[in-house]
Design a protein around this motif. Sequence first.
Motif, PDB file in Angstrom:
ATOM      1  N   ASP A  71       0.835  -1.208   0.000  1.00 14.85           N
ATOM      2  CA  ASP A  71       0.000   0.000   0.000  1.00 14.85           C
ATOM      3  C   ASP A  71       0.867   1.254   0.000  1.00 14.85           C
ATOM      4  O   ASP A  71       0.567   2.223  -0.700  1.00 14.85           O
ATOM      5  CB  ASP A  71      -0.942   0.031   1.203  1.00 14.85           C
ATOM      6  CG  ASP A  71      -2.098  -0.953   1.077  1.00 14.85           C
ATOM      7  OD1 ASP A  71      -2.344  -1.448  -0.044  1.00 14.85           O
ATOM      8  OD2 ASP A  71      -2.741  -1.233   2.104  1.00 14.85           O
ATOM      9  N   THR A  75       1.094   3.972  -3.035  1.00 12.89           N
ATOM     10  CA  THR A  75       0.795   5.382  -2.771  1.00 12.89           C
ATOM     11  C   THR A  75       1.940   6.297  -3.157  1.00 12.89           C
ATOM     12  O   THR A  75       1.732   7.323  -3.810  1.00 12.89           O
ATOM     13  CB  THR A  75       0.446   5.570  -1.277  1.00 12.89           C
ATOM     14  OG1 THR A  75      -0.699   4.770  -0.978  1.00 12.89           O
ATOM     15  CG2 THR A  75       0.158   7.022  -0.957  1.00 12.89           C
ATOM     16  N   LYS A  78       2.268   6.521  -6.967  1.00 15.90           N
ATOM     17  CA  LYS A  78       1.059   6.882  -7.715  1.00 15.90           C
ATOM     18  C   LYS A  78       1.241   8.231  -8.420  1.00 15.90           C
ATOM     19  O   LYS A  78       1.790   9.177  -7.851  1.00 15.90           O
ATOM     20  CB  LYS A  78      -0.140   6.946  -6.773  1.00 15.90           C
ATOM     21  CG  LYS A  78      -1.447   7.186  -7.490  1.00 15.90           C
ATOM     22  CD  LYS A  78      -2.612   7.167  -6.552  1.00 15.90           C
ATOM     23  CE  LYS A  78      -3.864   7.391  -7.397  1.00 15.90           C
ATOM     24  NZ  LYS A  78      -5.041   7.505  -6.652  1.00 15.90           N
TER      25      LYS A  78
END
Length: 174
Positions: A71, A75, A78
């Motif tokens: 995760d 992130t 991204k």
Amino acid sequence: MYAIVDIETTGGGGGARITEIAVLRHDGTQVVDMFHSLINPEIYIPPFITRLTGIDNEMVRDSPTFSEVQDLVRTITKDAWFVAHNARFDYGFIKREFGTWDEYFQRDVLCTVQLSRKIFPGLKSYSLGNLCESLEIIIENRHRAHGDAHATVQLFEKLLMHDRQKLIPSVSCV
């Protein structure tokens, strides 16, 4: 944004896994965020890899697995260009780790090896160590993800400064 990435692994083969990751998010001027972690590869780290990186099985025993940090990796990368030295290697490993969990990981990729060959033609070698030596970039903690990633940031900044051909897609700071 650019996500400048370096990983260390248990080797280069198809069954190899990530043992360390560093991602430095860069806005085209400076590092604005970073993530670094040892990773428990859930497989044995061979002695020759330990000699190269200093990462051994004991060091990663209590470290998170990639699934536990994915995760954070998702992130921080991204909406950013995935930048790495020999990007196909790092990107391939990360993409494969995401694929293990049936997640498609897709980022636009920039390789500092390829960019260096075009922006600084004629150098003897484009390995990270030799390139940094040629450009007077000091690498601290060589063959560790955070050390190599920080050196790649400095290299990338030099590439940005000398990119007369506009090979590197520009990003706007928001």
